[in-house]
Design a protein around this motif. Structure first.
Motif, PDB file in Angstrom:
ATOM      1  N   ALA B 170     100.329 137.715  37.340  1.00  0.00           N
ATOM      2  CA  ALA B 170      99.052 137.892  36.657  1.00  0.00           C
ATOM      3  C   ALA B 170      97.928 138.202  37.631  1.00  0.00           C
ATOM      4  O   ALA B 170      96.887 138.706  37.256  1.00  0.00           O
ATOM      5  N   TYR B 171      98.116 137.894  38.912  1.00  0.00           N
ATOM      6  CA  TYR B 171      97.096 138.224  39.906  1.00  0.00           C
ATOM      7  C   TYR B 171      97.769 138.290  41.269  1.00  0.00           C
ATOM      8  O   TYR B 171      98.878 137.797  41.458  1.00  0.00           O
ATOM      9  N   SER B 172      97.066 138.897  42.221  1.00  0.00           N
ATOM     10  CA  SER B 172      97.644 139.082  43.545  1.00  0.00           C
ATOM     11  C   SER B 172      97.864 137.737  44.225  1.00  0.00           C
ATOM     12  O   SER B 172      96.994 136.862  44.167  1.00  0.00           O
ATOM     13  N   PRO B 173      99.025 137.546  44.854  1.00  0.00           N
ATOM     14  CA  PRO B 173      99.290 136.262  45.503  1.00  0.00           C
ATOM     15  C   PRO B 173      98.318 135.986  46.648  1.00  0.00           C
ATOM     16  O   PRO B 173      98.167 134.835  47.064  1.00  0.00           O
ATOM     17  N   ASP B 182      86.636 138.817  43.410  1.00  0.00           N
ATOM     18  CA  ASP B 182      87.957 139.273  43.859  1.00  0.00           C
ATOM     19  C   ASP B 182      89.042 138.892  42.852  1.00  0.00           C
ATOM     20  O   ASP B 182      89.921 139.695  42.514  1.00  0.00           O
ATOM     21  N   PHE B 183      88.943 137.658  42.370  1.00  0.00           N
ATOM     22  CA  PHE B 183      89.959 137.163  41.453  1.00  0.00           C
ATOM     23  C   PHE B 183      89.922 137.932  40.131  1.00  0.00           C
ATOM     24  O   PHE B 183      90.956 138.343  39.600  1.00  0.00           O
ATOM     25  N   VAL B 184      88.708 138.175  39.639  1.00  0.00           N
ATOM     26  CA  VAL B 184      88.556 138.893  38.371  1.00  0.00           C
ATOM     27  C   VAL B 184      89.128 140.310  38.500  1.00  0.00           C
ATOM     28  O   VAL B 184      89.880 140.779  37.642  1.00  0.00           O
ATOM     29  N   LEU B 185      88.801 140.970  39.621  1.00  0.00           N
ATOM     30  CA  LEU B 185      89.324 142.324  39.839  1.00  0.00           C
ATOM     31  C   LEU B 185      90.846 142.315  39.874  1.00  0.00           C
ATOM     32  O   LEU B 185      91.511 143.171  39.281  1.00  0.00           O
ATOM     33  N   SER B 186      91.407 141.343  40.560  1.00  0.00           N
ATOM     34  CA  SER B 186      92.853 141.223  40.667  1.00  0.00           C
ATOM     35  C   SER B 186      93.477 140.991  39.286  1.00  0.00           C
ATOM     36  O   SER B 186      94.506 141.586  38.950  1.00  0.00           O
ATOM     37  N   LEU B 187      92.814 140.147  38.491  1.00  0.00           N
ATOM     38  CA  LEU B 187      93.286 139.895  37.123  1.00  0.00           C
ATOM     39  C   LEU B 187      93.373 141.191  36.333  1.00  0.00           C
ATOM     40  O   LEU B 187      94.367 141.475  35.660  1.00  0.00           O
ATOM     41  N   ILE B 188      92.299 141.994  36.437  1.00  0.00           N
ATOM     42  CA  ILE B 188      92.268 143.243  35.673  1.00  0.00           C
ATOM     43  C   ILE B 188      93.359 144.188  36.162  1.00  0.00           C
ATOM     44  O   ILE B 188      94.090 144.782  35.370  1.00  0.00           O
TER      45      ILE B 188
END
Lengths: 320, 326
Positions: B170-173, B182-188
């Protein structure tokens, strides 16, 4: 009333052709299969070739044979589930729509409850408790699937019954003194035929999806070959990541084709019930021939008479 | 208001049915699987955990069925769903970490699919009989493909071969979860493929329903009137579409259950850390407390979403309000 006029739009013909092909495959598939689908007698992971049209699995089984043999279980379960669910939804829908009152309240509540509960999770819970014998039994699985698939049809049939119950011919039958059961079975039921057919197709479509999904999750017996089991093994052996498309793509395409075929037939039934949709789907060439404006005009969608009648003067411009 | 009250009472009854089915199933099935399971597990889990499972299932051997049922309700209201056998954690805790993923994924996909599908359907209905009609069989094909199969193909083509999207999770490790950019972008980035899969699979229903409603709507006098007044075409289409969209909104609550069923498997394909993935692990491990807890939480969430959809319909269609005033 003359004989039932079957809709003959290209959509229906293509749909019926696809479904017909797979019905034949259901019957003859297991005889046509070149090899035993479970036998692990070939070299593993062969790519498609003349001797193995769809290659072999990691265990060295012939994938083409699995596809042919798997057609039968998939279709049989879907048919059992579809027929049982449709009978159930017709009983509930007609009774609720015709009898009304408390019966209607109770039966409508029942079908609404089953509509609101998400089907697949319920199926998975029930199926996970089934003993191994039940999981390989097509009839048992079909029954469970029908349990989650009848409510939609019941709702549609109830609505249609309610619109029929006060028509003159039903009123006449009531005045003559026909029994309620006879009115429901012989006056109302025959007029539900198009809706019933559409409901059956829809339920079969749902059942194929449900059965294949259960198999893919690993909740049907792995000893019974069906298209879901094939994808289960493909996924378990990482075929998608290893680019072994010939293992998991063919069963998926077969499912999608049957589904498309059933849905196309359903469009035909929709157009049969609602003539405006029929006229809307005509190509401009057919429109010109039937004397309709070439571009659909605003304000009204004409009912294409030619599609309704099959008299000699109109057959040549009929919808083909 | 009456309509909302009716719907609400339906959902309460449905919730009760789901909970009761959940209680009865392990008892009705041949061989009482839970009893067998507890017997099998006795060596491996602590007596406290056995007791917790018994409590959550209401399986006190000295009680009759009714008292067991009451006990089950009591535990349920306390939030005790039992202990997951494989994870040795309370089911409620396991679910709390998985539910937000699923709600987010399915929520976003359903809203996107509904909006795009409805717009496309309105245009298809307006320009009926044109070349646009060839979209219909294609959309139908996508609808007939099982979600998990479409997911696998999408993953294979756009993830593993073209490398356009990241494929698993669901997101970058390398990103720590939290409320930062950063987390939101990774989620998308990681959510794109699952969302595309669910939208592709579910969009046809909205599109076709809207198209058919639009064709019926165009025959209405008010549309002809709008054209006769000389309104620009864009405005006329909007005018008709606003009225045609009501049945779609009414169907929204029905469709949510179907979408959820399909989307659960998309999580499996993309290894998304939601409820669907959890359910399949639970099935493979015969983790009955977890399976039943997941069934309950999915049903309750779907019922909540249904209620939201009904409220939306209530707001959009003034007729539901005037009916209440009469």
């Amino acid at each position: 009333m003359s004989a039932v006029r079957l809709p003959r739009s290209p959509k229906v013909l293509v749909g019926a052709g696809i479904v017909g092909f797979f019905v034949i495959l259901t019957v003859v598939g297991p005889w046509l299969a070149p090899d035993n689908p479970s036998a692990t007698i070939f070299p593993p992971n062969l790519t498609p070739s003349a001797s193995h049209w769809l290659g072999t699995t990691t265990l060295g089984q012939d994938i083409f044979s699995q596809l042919l043999v798997g057609a039968r279980a998939t279709m049989v379960v879907a048919l059992v589930a579809g027929v049982v669910a449709t009978i159930f939804s017709m009983t509930v829908g007609v009774a609720a729509g015709y009898l009304g009152g408390k019966t209607d309240d109770g039966l409508s509540l029942l079908s609404n409850v089953f509509l609101a509960i998400p089907g697949l999770p319920l199926l998975i819970v029930i199926d996970s408790y089934l003993p191994a014998g039940g999981r390989s039994n097509a009839f048992a699985i079909g029954l469970i699937i029908s349990l989650t698939g009848w409510a939609w049809g019941a709702r549609v049939l109830r609505a249609q019954t309610m619109s029929l119950r006060n028509r003159d011919f039903v009123e006449a039958a009531r005045i003559i003194g026909e029994s309620r059961r006879r009115i429901m079975l012989f006056e109302i039921a025959p007029n539900l035929l198009p809706v019933l057919a559409s409901s059956l197709l829809f339920t079969i479509l749902y059942s194929i999806g449900a059965y294949v999904t259960l198999a893919y999750v690993g909740l049907t017996s792995t000893a019974v070959w069906n298209w879901g089991t094939m994808m289960f093994w493909a996924q378990a052996n990482n075929a998608p990541l290893a680019n072994e498309w010939y293992w998991f793509v063919p069963p998926g395409i077969c499912i999608a084709l049957i589904g498309t075929g059933l849905a196309l037939m359903n469009f035909g039934i929709d157009e049969f019930i609602n003539p405006r949709l029929r006229a809307a789907g005509l190509s401009s060439k057919v429109r010109r021939a039937s004397g309709l404006p070439r571009r659909p005009r605003l304000g009204y969608t004409p009912v294409a008479r030619s599609a309704l009648r099959t008299s000699p003067t109109t057959t040549k411009i009929g919808v083909r | 208001m009456r309509m909302l009250a009716r719907r609400l009472s339906l959902y309460v009854v449905t919730a009760w049915v789901a909970i009761t089915v959940n209680f009865l199933l392990p008892r009705l099935m041949p061989g009482n699987p839970v009893q067998t399971l507890i017997g099998k597990m006795t060596g491996q889990i602590t007596p406290q955990q056995v007791q917790a499972i018994r409590l959550a299932f209401g399986m006190d051997l000295n009680q009759n069925l009714w008292d067991q049922y009451m006990g089950y309700w009591h535990q349920l209201l306390l939030g005790n769903l039992g202990v997951s056998i494989t994870l040795s954690t309370p089911v409620a805790t396991v679910l709390a970490s998985a539910v937000p993923w699923t709600v987010g994924l399915i929520g976003v996909s359903t809203i996107l699919s509904f909006i795009i599908g409805t717009f496309a359907g309105a245009l298809l209905g307006w320009f009926r009989g044109s070349r646009l009609d060839s979209i219909i069989p294609v959309a139908t094909f996508f609808q007939a493909v099982p979600y998990f199969f479409l997911g696998t193909v999408v993953l294979l083509v756009f993830g593993s071969n073209l490398h356009w999207f990241p494929v698993l999770g669901a997101y970058s490790p390398s990103v720590t979860p939290g409320m930062h950019w950063d987390f939101v972008l990774s989620l998308i980035r990681y959510g794109q493929l699952p969302v595309i899969t669910i939208v592709l699979s579910s969009i046809a229903g909205w599109m076709l329903g809207m198209r058919n409603m639009m064709i019926t709507m165009i025959a209405e006098d008010f549309v002809l009137m709008a054209v006769a007044k000389g309104l620009p075409r864009r405005k006329v289409i909007m005018h008709a579409a606003r009225n045609a969209v009501l049945p779609s909104v009414a169907n929204l609550s029905l469709a949510i259950g179907l979408v959820v069923s399909g989307a659960l498997l998309v999580e499996l394909v993309f290894n998304y850390p939601g409820v669907g993935n959890l359910l399949l692990q639970a099935v493979q491990n015969e983790d009955y407390p977890l399976i039943q807890g997941i069934f309950l939480i999915i049903t309750m969430t779907v019922l909540g979403a249904n209620l939201l959809a009904d409220v939306l319909y209530f707001i959009l269609d003034p007729r539901t309000r005037t009916e209440a005033a009469v």
